[in-house]
Design an enzyme around this catalytic site. Structure first.
Site, short mmCIF file in Angstrom:
data_model
loop_
_atom_site.label_atom_id
_atom_site.label_comp_id
_atom_site.label_asym_id
_atom_site.label_seq_id
_atom_site.Cartn_x
_atom_site.Cartn_y
_atom_site.Cartn_z
N LYS A 123 0.82 -1.20 0.00
CA LYS A 123 0.00 0.00 0.00
C LYS A 123 0.86 1.26 0.00
CE LYS A 123 -2.31 2.91 3.30
NZ LYS A 123 -1.39 3.55 4.24
N ASN A 124 1.84 1.32 0.91
CA ASN A 124 2.59 2.57 1.05
C ASN A 124 3.56 2.82 -0.10
OD1 ASN A 124 1.11 3.29 3.24
ND2 ASN A 124 2.65 2.67 4.76
N ARG B 64 -3.88 10.53 3.14
CA ARG B 64 -2.62 11.19 3.44
C ARG B 64 -1.78 11.33 2.16
NH1 ARG B 64 -0.63 14.21 7.12
NH2 ARG B 64 1.60 14.06 7.34
N CYS C 127 -5.17 8.88 8.36
CA CYS C 127 -5.45 8.44 9.73
C CYS C 127 -4.97 9.48 10.72
CB CYS C 127 -4.70 7.15 10.03
SG CYS C 127 -5.32 5.71 9.18
N ARG D 127 0.51 15.34 12.39
CA ARG D 127 1.33 14.81 11.29
C ARG D 127 1.72 15.97 10.37
NH1 ARG D 127 -1.44 9.45 8.90
NH2 ARG D 127 0.64 9.09 8.08
N PRO D 128 2.70 16.76 10.80
CA PRO D 128 3.08 17.92 10.01
C PRO D 128 3.72 17.54 8.68
CG PRO D 128 4.64 17.61 11.82
CD PRO D 128 3.55 16.58 12.00
N ILE D 129 3.75 18.50 7.73
CA ILE D 129 4.46 18.25 6.46
C ILE D 129 5.54 19.30 6.23
CG2 ILE D 129 2.58 16.95 5.33
CD1 ILE D 129 1.94 19.54 3.75
N ASP D 130 6.00 19.89 7.34
CA ASP D 130 7.00 20.96 7.24
C ASP D 130 8.26 20.52 6.50
OD1 ASP D 130 7.15 19.35 9.68
OD2 ASP D 130 8.90 20.54 10.18
N ASP E 48 3.66 0.76 12.15
CA ASP E 48 2.42 0.23 11.59
C ASP E 48 2.11 -1.19 12.11
OD1 ASP E 48 2.31 2.56 10.16
OD2 ASP E 48 3.03 1.68 8.29
N ILE F 169 7.58 7.06 16.85
CA ILE F 169 7.23 7.74 15.58
C ILE F 169 5.96 8.57 15.76
CG2 ILE F 169 6.85 7.45 13.09
CD1 ILE F 169 9.48 6.14 13.88
N ARG G 246 -9.20 1.08 3.53
CA ARG G 246 -8.23 2.01 2.93
C ARG G 246 -6.88 1.33 2.71
NH1 ARG G 246 -6.75 6.15 6.36
NH2 ARG G 246 -5.13 6.20 4.81
N1 EPU Z 1 7.27 14.40 10.40
C1 EPU Z 1 7.45 15.73 10.66
N2 EPU Z 1 7.43 16.61 9.62
C2 EPU Z 1 7.23 16.19 8.34
C3 EPU Z 1 7.05 14.82 8.08
C4 EPU Z 1 7.07 13.93 9.14
O1 EPU Z 1 7.62 16.14 11.81
O2 EPU Z 1 7.23 17.05 7.44
C5 EPU Z 1 7.31 13.43 11.51
C6 EPU Z 1 5.96 12.72 11.70
O3 EPU Z 1 5.08 13.47 12.48
C7 EPU Z 1 6.40 11.41 12.36
C8 EPU Z 1 7.76 11.15 11.72
O4 EPU Z 1 8.20 12.39 11.18
O5 EPU Z 1 6.57 11.60 13.73
C9 EPU Z 1 7.77 10.12 10.61
O6 EPU Z 1 6.76 10.43 9.66
P1 EPU Z 1 6.87 10.03 8.13
O7 EPU Z 1 6.90 11.25 7.31
O8 EPU Z 1 7.98 9.03 7.95
O9 EPU Z 1 5.47 9.31 7.91
P2 EPU Z 1 4.52 9.43 6.66
O10 EPU Z 1 5.32 9.48 5.42
O11 EPU Z 1 3.50 10.47 6.89
C10 EPU Z 1 4.43 6.86 6.25
C11 EPU Z 1 3.34 5.85 6.10
C12 EPU Z 1 2.73 5.58 7.46
C13 EPU Z 1 3.81 5.09 8.41
C14 EPU Z 1 4.94 6.12 8.49
C15 EPU Z 1 6.11 5.67 9.33
C16 EPU Z 1 2.49 6.33 3.89
C17 EPU Z 1 1.38 6.87 3.07
N3 EPU Z 1 2.33 6.37 5.20
O12 EPU Z 1 3.79 8.03 6.74
O13 EPU Z 1 1.79 4.54 7.25
O14 EPU Z 1 3.26 4.91 9.69
O15 EPU Z 1 5.44 6.38 7.15
O16 EPU Z 1 6.69 4.53 8.83
O17 EPU Z 1 3.48 5.84 3.37
C18 EPU Z 1 -0.10 3.26 7.70
O18 EPU Z 1 0.21 2.58 6.71
O19 EPU Z 1 -0.99 2.92 8.53
C19 EPU Z 1 0.62 4.49 7.94
C20 EPU Z 1 0.19 5.43 8.78
#
Ligand code: EPU
Length: 419
Positions: A23-24, A94, A118, A123-126, A306, A328, A398
């Site tokens: 999925k991811n 997401r 979820c 879950r910031p995207i900064d 996960d 995480i 999902r």
């Molecule tokens: N983070 C920030 N700023 C950012 C991006 C991330 O502070 O700009 C923090 C997050 O808040 C978190 C950490 O960095 O504490 C790691 O987040 P990451 O960006 O790696 O997560 P993601 O890309 O949003 C993906 C998976 C998640 C999985 C995480 C961790 C996808 C679509 N989602 O999320 O999957 O938990 O990596 O491995 O690929 C799931 O499948 O249920 C799921 C939530």
């Protein structure tokens, strides 16, 4: 009318199951495909709602999407238009944020709503946005939409404060057409990142180092269509492995890459689970006397956050105290409240939980508060005495491809009802 999933627990499972495409990876591969100038064929697409939502976004962008068989998608961006993504569909998942990197990379302009997904705490995207800015883009936010634009994207050195999966993939996509070299330091190393880099390289990109913490991208002028097969879903595989450890008379889980699951497999070995790990499959029989373990979630190759939620359900059946430290998503513990409704003995602590076992679980009404909480409810429902009713099934749909069908084939009593 809302749909609920029901499970009559206590039945041992037996047989074979084949894991679907990741999925991811899929949710990033689909947006990545629009960077090409011709058709991209992706095989191994899981049957999940996130794919349908991404296909709807592609249609808004006038990208042709053809479904051939049920796991095979042809994405043709030849007549694509860079329409603003201000539709609510974007907020359904997401991964819609991957269109930021892809559209910025291709057109130097993207306007889209804030992505959804979820709720696991903030879950910031900064880091994504800082990466785009480092490549020369300007980011503004108004009317619940981001506008990200650049006259010209130029390669840069980007250090990620956190090894974020999403930021690493998004920056990779934004950088494929940028002038010169982009270096991502402290990049995330998840297998899904290698899969996206592989697709982009097949299209003609020049990405080196995916899977390590330094990724180098040399910008190219054009990308063409290609064929790509998605890697197996290590989280779905892990979920079935956990289910098997709890309830399998004998279960064969096919289409896995054991190296992607090392952290889970070694914890299960420590718990006393009987496993036989092959090249691309694992055979598991349930053990009567499971021992508790402690886990700390970490970026790959550490224990996946996960899988923390489904593993919690298994820990309720193990002897002793198991402690989970979540590094995480420190608020990812809603499943514990649901498990308590079923009889689990769990103490919540800051960014963690202590599970005392073994405890008998009883079927009751619970909620899939998020995708992997839903997986935990399925594990618990299969173990429990009586019938478990799971609300908010759409979270499960999902991310898990036909999970009730797969479990039924293994002998589970699982069905859906509309209420
Ligand atoms: N983070 C920030 N700023 C950012 C991006 C991330 O502070 O700009 C923090 C997050 O808040 C978190 C950490 O960095 O504490 C790691 O987040 P990451 O960006 O790696 O997560 P993601 O890309 O949003 C993906 C998976 C998640 C999985 C995480 C961790 C996808 C679509 N989602 O999320 O999957 O938990 O990596 O491995 O690929 C799931 O499948 O249920 C799921 C939530």
């Amino acid at each position: 009318m809302t749909e609920i999933m029901k499970i009559e627990g206590g039945h041992l499972l037996e047989g074979e199951v084949t894991v679907s495409g990741a999925k991811n990876a899929t949710v990033a591969l689909i947006p990545a495909a629009v960077l090409a100038n011709g058709p991209v064929t992706i095989v191994g697409i899981p049957q999940i709602a996130d794919v349908k939502a991404l296909a709807d976004i592609l249609k808004i962008l006038n990208v042709e999407v053809t479904e051939v068989a049920n796991d095979h998608l042809i994405i043709d961006p030849s007549h694509m238009e860079n329409t603003d993504l201000d539709d609510d569909i974007v907020t359904k998942l997401r991964a819609s944020y991957y269109f930021m990197g892809a559209l910025l990379g291709k057109y130097g302009y993207v306007r889209m709503k804030m992505p959804g997904g979820c709720y696991l705490g903030p879950r910031p995207i900064d880091l994504h946005l800082k990466g785009f800015e480092a490549l020369g883009a300007k980011v503004t936010y108004d009317k619940a939409c981001y506008t990200i634009e650049a006259k010209k994207l130029k390669g840069a050195k980007i250090f990620l404060d956190i090894a974020s999966v999403g930021a690493t993939i998004n920056i990779m996509m934004a950088a494929v057409y940028a002038e010169g070299r982009t270096t991502i330091e402290n990049a995330a190393k998840e297998p899904e990142i290698i899969d996206i880099a592989t697709l982009l390289n097949k299209m003609g990109a020049r990405i080196r180092g995916a899977g390590t913490n330094v990724i180098k991208i040399d910008g190219v002028k054009s990308l063409s269509g290609c064929f790509h097969e998605i890697i197996p879903d290590r989280i779905e595989a892990g979920t079935f492995i956990i289910i098997a450890a709890a309830m399998a008379k004998r279960m064969v889980i096919n289409n896995i890459i054991p190296q992607h699951l090392e952290a889970l497999l070694s914890k299960l070995k420590e718990m006393g689970v009987n496993m036989e790990v092959g090249i691309d499959r694992v055979i598991i029989e349930r053990s009567e006397n499971l021992k508790s373990v402690d886990i700390t979630t970490k970026p790959y190759p550490g224990f996946a956050t996960d899988l923390q939620q489904p593993l919690t359900a298994l820990l309720t059946q193990a002897e002793g105290e198991g402690r989970i430290n979540e590094t995480i998503y420190i608020e990812r513990f809603k499943h514990c409240l649901e498990l308590e409704k079923m009889g689990a003995d769990i103490e919540l602590i800051p960014a963690g939980a202590i599970i005392k076992g073994p405890t008998k679980l009883y079927g009751t009404s619970v909620s899939a508060t998020d995708l992997r909480c839903g997986a935990a409810m399925i594990v618990a429902g299969l173990i429990a005495e009586g019938v478990t009713s799971i609300k908010n099934v759409y979270h499960i749909d999902r991310g898990y491809s036909e999970i009730d069908k797969k479990l039924s084939m293994l002998g589970a009593k699982i069905w859906r009802e509309n209420i």
